[in-house]
Scaffold this motif. Sequence first.
Motif, short mmCIF file in Angstrom:
data_model
loop_
_atom_site.label_atom_id
_atom_site.label_comp_id
_atom_site.label_asym_id
_atom_site.label_seq_id
_atom_site.Cartn_x
_atom_site.Cartn_y
_atom_site.Cartn_z
N UNK A 47 -31.68 29.29 -93.51
CA UNK A 47 -31.85 29.19 -92.05
C UNK A 47 -30.88 30.16 -91.38
N UNK A 48 -31.44 31.12 -90.65
CA UNK A 48 -30.64 32.16 -89.99
C UNK A 48 -30.71 31.95 -88.48
N UNK A 49 -29.57 32.08 -87.81
CA UNK A 49 -29.53 31.86 -86.36
C UNK A 49 -28.56 32.85 -85.72
N UNK A 50 -28.80 33.11 -84.47
CA UNK A 50 -27.81 33.85 -83.68
C UNK A 50 -26.92 32.81 -83.01
N UNK A 51 -25.66 32.83 -83.39
CA UNK A 51 -24.72 31.82 -82.90
C UNK A 51 -24.31 32.11 -81.47
N UNK A 52 -24.28 33.39 -81.11
CA UNK A 52 -23.88 33.79 -79.77
C UNK A 52 -23.20 35.14 -79.80
N UNK A 53 -23.48 35.98 -78.77
CA UNK A 53 -22.85 37.29 -78.74
C UNK A 53 -23.22 38.11 -79.96
N UNK A 54 -22.18 38.54 -80.69
CA UNK A 54 -22.42 39.32 -81.91
C UNK A 54 -22.16 38.50 -83.16
N UNK A 55 -22.31 37.18 -83.05
CA UNK A 55 -22.09 36.28 -84.18
C UNK A 55 -23.41 35.67 -84.64
N UNK A 56 -23.55 35.57 -85.96
CA UNK A 56 -24.72 34.95 -86.57
C UNK A 56 -24.27 33.85 -87.51
N UNK A 57 -25.16 32.92 -87.80
CA UNK A 57 -24.86 31.83 -88.72
C UNK A 57 -26.01 31.69 -89.71
#
Length: 543
Positions: A188-198
């Motif tokens: 599961x790939x997500x954009x955590x916010x700004x230039x951060x991904x999780x």
Amino acid sequence: MRALSETTKYTVFGVLFGFCFPIGAILFLYLAGYVPDNQGLVAVVVSAHDNALLYVIDSAPLFLGLFARIAGIRQDRLLEFSASLEHKVAIKTESLRRALDEAQKANDQIVHMAEHDALTGLLNRRRFHNELERWTLFALRYQRSLALIFIDLDNFKLVNDTYGHLAGDRYLVEVSNLLSRTMRTTDIVARWGGDEFAILLPETSREGAIRVANKLLHLFNASDIELDEQTVRPSASLGMALYPEHTTDIDTLIMYADAAMYEAKDAGRNCWRLYSASQHEMERVQEHIQWEARLRRALENDQFILFYQPLLRLSDNTTPGYEALLRMEDRNGELISPGLFLESAEHFGLSVPIDQMVIRKAARKIAALSDHRLWISLNLARTSLDDPELFEQIEKAVNENALGSGQLHIEITEMAALEYLDKTRTLITKLKSIGCSVVLDDFGHGPAFHFLQQLPVDMIKINGDLTRSLATQPGSQALVKDIVSLAQEKGVQVAAKCIEDENHIDLLRELGVDYAQGFAIGVPVEAIEQRIFLSHNVTQNEE
């Protein structure tokens, strides 16, 4: 015969029966004994025509033919009506089916936007957190393991400053595409916010997480991203935490992955770190925990202060409104910027009570300045949109301070509005019913253009990265023109924030922007009264 109309068919049948009737009539008279039976056929026919009963019977074909034609006409009309009705029902059914399909597509799109990042199409933070909760429960129940990876892009600000806001967005999209193509379908790939991904790796051990981290670093180092005919090679710092090896608490797991990521950045970037409870990582976790205590103490002791930054109306150079900016006063009197504590406030669930406090203070300030008829806008945290008591708190503040229509502006960021799209639309409707204006903040990421008609806001604020690049990036000016054109079409005002150069003010006027905000307009002040007094004196002196 099938090609004939029903009227023609019935008429033909009537004529045939008409021809048969005279013969039948003579046969009837013969059998009934009304004509002699010892004569020839011609004599029988002549004798039959001398009998008045024959003419009575012979008149039947006339009525039969007339009835047949009328019946045929009625049958034709019934068939035509039936065919017309079937056609209309088919049209209505098809129209209804298309409407239902369109409504379903629109609903699916709204659900998708509420759960996915508007720019990259990846899952957003809220949906990712839900998935993390689901998988940790599964892992706990069946004694499985999973890994959480945080990714922070190295030197992203440099990419933004060098190539511009739009190129920075393309950079993020390309990185998200790289991640989506590389990870397993179960990851599961997500954009955590700004230039951060999780990234969540279900059913993954320590060794498996390390293999994935090495694979991602190799992917970044072997990839090239084209930006304005220039090639940029992405780089990232990765932090990992394991469940249940490191912790069985979700918030702590996120904190550990975040701490490991910053450990990777401090180690020189373009590398990964697995949480190991090192001194540096423990210090960062401890700092988070200390922030919780400081924030709770600040709420209890009323240590939060609102500063107010003016918005200049470019059409007449007046200042009709201000934005409330939050500061926290430490025990030593030091003022702390929200950038240092808002992340911790959200992490520990303190954003909602802080927002409630800001609403009360801003409303009281407006009431205290009622003679000047100005408005104040305030920002809501992302998590406050999920607070069921939010509207009641705003309504209570408006009523207790007898605020007029348009005096309190509520700002919601574009990303938060798209993440909580249904709740945002409902909230906007309620806020307008009590006279509040709604501002869509940090506008300009592209996908929200399509959804602006679903969000009946009163003002949009162009995000700071875009306004800062106006003088250096021609593409930014074109994008601002598009935003202004769209806003004017919807009857929405446009404000540009982060204006730090006075030379930008004339450019904003040329682009059709309504308001400007930033240090070039005025610094945030705690006492609006003093600024109003000074502005009033300046106006009198000019006159």
